[in-house]
Scaffold this motif. Sequence first.
Motif, PDB file in Angstrom:
ATOM      1  N   VAL A   1       0.698  -1.360   0.011  1.00 52.07           N
ATOM      2  CA  VAL A   1      -0.111   0.049  -0.034  1.00 52.07           C
ATOM      3  C   VAL A   1       1.089   1.186   0.118  1.00 52.07           C
ATOM      4  CG1 VAL A   1      -1.529   1.315   1.377  1.00 52.07           C
ATOM      5  CG2 VAL A   1      -2.048  -1.298   1.228  1.00 52.07           C
ATOM      6  N   PHE A   2       1.886   1.282   0.835  1.00 56.64           N
ATOM      7  CA  PHE A   2       2.566   2.368   1.135  1.00 56.64           C
ATOM      8  C   PHE A   2       4.245   2.595   0.377  1.00 56.64           C
ATOM      9  CE2 PHE A   2      -0.435   2.294   4.573  1.00 56.64           C
ATOM     10  CZ  PHE A   2      -0.785   3.559   4.657  1.00 56.64           C
ATOM     11  N   GLY A   3       4.610   1.422  -0.040  1.00 60.15           N
ATOM     12  CA  GLY A   3       6.011   1.134  -0.560  1.00 60.15           C
ATOM     13  C   GLY A   3       6.911   0.928   0.568  1.00 60.15           C
ATOM     14  N   SER A   4       8.107   0.783  -0.047  1.00 58.20           N
ATOM     15  CA  SER A   4       9.131   0.385   0.840  1.00 58.20           C
ATOM     16  C   SER A   4       9.864   1.584   1.406  1.00 58.20           C
ATOM     17  CB  SER A   4      10.132  -0.385   0.302  1.00 58.20           C
ATOM     18  OG  SER A   4       9.518  -1.635  -0.543  1.00 58.20           O
ATOM     19  N   PHE A   5       9.565   2.851   0.774  1.00 67.37           N
ATOM     20  CA  PHE A   5      10.187   3.879   1.418  1.00 67.37           C
ATOM     21  C   PHE A   5       9.555   4.361   2.954  1.00 67.37           C
ATOM     22  CE2 PHE A   5      11.287   3.877  -2.971  1.00 67.37           C
ATOM     23  CZ  PHE A   5      12.725   3.890  -2.956  1.00 67.37           C
ATOM     24  N   PRO A   6      10.184   4.904   3.757  1.00 65.61           N
ATOM     25  CA  PRO A   6       9.880   5.442   4.992  1.00 65.61           C
ATOM     26  C   PRO A   6       8.993   6.705   4.762  1.00 65.61           C
ATOM     27  CG  PRO A   6      11.898   5.743   5.214  1.00 65.61           C
ATOM     28  CD  PRO A   6      11.764   5.219   3.752  1.00 65.61           C
ATOM     29  N   LEU A   7       8.060   6.686   5.634  1.00 62.01           N
ATOM     30  CA  LEU A   7       7.009   8.148   5.668  1.00 62.01           C
ATOM     31  C   LEU A   7       7.553   8.929   6.980  1.00 62.01           C
ATOM     32  CD1 LEU A   7       3.523   6.635   4.988  1.00 62.01           C
ATOM     33  CD2 LEU A   7       5.123   7.415   3.338  1.00 62.01           C
ATOM     34  N   PHE A   8       7.253  10.126   6.824  1.00 62.72           N
ATOM     35  CA  PHE A   8       7.728  11.138   8.056  1.00 62.72           C
ATOM     36  C   PHE A   8       6.341  11.738   8.556  1.00 62.72           C
ATOM     37  CE2 PHE A   8      11.410  10.064   5.455  1.00 62.72           C
ATOM     38  CZ  PHE A   8      12.226  10.231   6.547  1.00 62.72           C
ATOM     39  N   LEU A   9       6.280  11.682   9.741  1.00 59.50           N
ATOM     40  CA  LEU A   9       5.246  12.436  10.464  1.00 59.50           C
ATOM     41  C   LEU A   9       5.727  13.816  11.161  1.00 59.50           C
ATOM     42  CD1 LEU A   9       2.148  12.608  11.296  1.00 59.50           C
ATOM     43  CD2 LEU A   9       2.654  10.964  12.982  1.00 59.50           C
ATOM     44  N   ASP A  10       5.496  14.783  10.677  1.00 63.87           N
ATOM     45  CA  ASP A  10       5.921  16.153  11.416  1.00 63.87           C
ATOM     46  C   ASP A  10       5.412  16.475  12.892  1.00 63.87           C
ATOM     47  OD1 ASP A  10       7.646  16.306   8.972  1.00 63.87           O
ATOM     48  OD2 ASP A  10       6.379  17.601   7.838  1.00 63.87           O
ATOM     49  N   ILE A  11       6.121  16.933  13.525  1.00 64.73           N
ATOM     50  CA  ILE A  11       5.642  17.366  14.768  1.00 64.73           C
ATOM     51  C   ILE A  11       4.668  18.880  14.383  1.00 64.73           C
ATOM     52  CG2 ILE A  11       6.226  18.560  17.179  1.00 64.73           C
ATOM     53  CD1 ILE A  11       8.636  16.465  17.111  1.00 64.73           C
ATOM     54  N   PRO A  12       3.730  18.948  15.015  1.00 61.83           N
ATOM     55  CA  PRO A  12       3.010  20.275  14.799  1.00 61.83           C
ATOM     56  C   PRO A  12       3.807  21.598  15.479  1.00 61.83           C
ATOM     57  CG  PRO A  12       1.834  18.879  16.357  1.00 61.83           C
ATOM     58  CD  PRO A  12       2.908  18.147  15.927  1.00 61.83           C
ATOM     59  N   ASP A  13       3.316  22.426  14.818  1.00 65.40           N
ATOM     60  CA  ASP A  13       4.007  23.879  15.261  1.00 65.40           C
ATOM     61  C   ASP A  13       3.795  23.895  16.665  1.00 65.40           C
ATOM     62  OD1 ASP A  13       5.199  24.344  12.912  1.00 65.40           O
ATOM     63  OD2 ASP A  13       3.839  25.700  12.130  1.00 65.40           O
ATOM     64  N   TYR A  14       2.503  23.787  17.132  1.00 62.63           N
ATOM     65  CA  TYR A  14       2.306  24.133  18.511  1.00 62.63           C
ATOM     66  C   TYR A  14       2.758  23.210  19.600  1.00 62.63           C
ATOM     67  CZ  TYR A  14      -1.464  20.756  17.280  1.00 62.63           C
ATOM     68  OH  TYR A  14      -2.091  19.720  16.840  1.00 62.63           O
ATOM     69  N   LEU A  15       3.426  22.015  19.144  1.00 69.61           N
ATOM     70  CA  LEU A  15       4.135  21.223  20.081  1.00 69.61           C
ATOM     71  C   LEU A  15       5.549  21.020  19.710  1.00 69.61           C
ATOM     72  CD1 LEU A  15       1.755  18.203  20.108  1.00 69.61           C
ATOM     73  CD2 LEU A  15       2.155  19.742  21.643  1.00 69.61           C
ATOM     74  N   SER A  16       6.096  21.816  18.972  1.00 67.47           N
ATOM     75  CA  SER A  16       7.675  21.770  18.468  1.00 67.47           C
ATOM     76  C   SER A  16       8.389  23.070  19.343  1.00 67.47           C
ATOM     77  CB  SER A  16       7.767  22.335  17.099  1.00 67.47           C
ATOM     78  OG  SER A  16       7.291  23.508  16.885  1.00 67.47           O
ATOM     79  N   GLY A  17       9.619  23.035  19.279  1.00 65.66           N
ATOM     80  CA  GLY A  17      10.430  23.691  19.965  1.00 65.66           C
ATOM     81  C   GLY A  17      10.826  23.247  21.255  1.00 65.66           C
ATOM     82  N   PRO A  18      11.802  23.809  22.042  1.00 69.65           N
ATOM     83  CA  PRO A  18      12.082  23.557  23.487  1.00 69.65           C
ATOM     84  C   PRO A  18      11.246  24.130  24.461  1.00 69.65           C
ATOM     85  CG  PRO A  18      13.701  25.094  22.654  1.00 69.65           C
ATOM     86  CD  PRO A  18      12.777  24.958  21.426  1.00 69.65           C
TER      87      PRO A  18
END
Length: 306
Positions: free
Chosen positions: A114-131
């Motif tokens: 369904v998705f292929g052999s290559f990895p997918l990436f799930l980005d962290i939303p802006d409101y949860l990113s940063g230190p």
Amino acid sequence: MSALLIIEQVLNGLQFGVMLFLMAAGLTLIFGVMGLINLAHGSLYMIGAFAAAAVAGATGSFILALGAALAAAAIAGALIEITVIRRLYGKAHLDQVLATFALILIFSEGTRWVFGSFPLFLDIPDYLSGPVTLPGGIQYPFYRLTLIAAGLLVGLGLWFLIERTRVGIQIRAGENDREMIAALGIDITRLYTLVFAIGAALAGLAGALVGAIQSVQVGMGEPVLILAFVVIVIGGIGSIKGAFIGALLVGLTDTLGGIFLPELFKLFMEPGAATQTGSALASMAIYILMSLVLIWRPTGLFGARA
């Protein structure tokens, strides 16, 4: 070694531990109630991660992605229970292992198709990113703190479900005497499907949450599954509290061992050899911990004594 580094690694260990708890809680729930060894639990973790990555990529919403992970894993778990697992109750554990291992292969190849052999990436939303700045001036990623809080909240909700609701009473009764609750008119078939779906949803949620800090790829659930089995052996099979304590112990041992053991061996060995020896021992630390717990208490920390 600075105190800031130690605190940061403790937080990393806690984050790793609560994610392991989400995985192990469903696994120990399924084994405790059904007596079933489910090797395909890691595939449900993978399904949650891929569903979250696909929905986040299509909608841009991290909340919808988490909802999709929960729904996809729960539906997949219910379908597995109805079509395959239901035929394995009362069978030998070897039959359960072989059947659920076959499910691993089916899900792995199906996901690759369904998705292929290559990895997918799930980005962290802006409101949860940063230190975020913690007391003492410690800078720590906000998303990892969110993972700790989310894991604790889910654990609290699971405890409430098991200990304070009618469904929880049925689940605990089914764990102790399934023939008796069936005789009392409880639909044991529906209860088993519900338990399996809850365990699957927890695994899918863990996969989605972790998928934002690592790549989402085929086979990502199997290494976590091994650690989840270590957790439930340490905590005691069928014990949610044991899964929680065991997950924290494994998370902290794995994380802190990789930091402290190489430094410890540098007191007695050359730096290069010390790093190699310490890293090798750190990779075995959780299994050494499991062995020590089983020597002291063969049923695990919170497992029922024979």
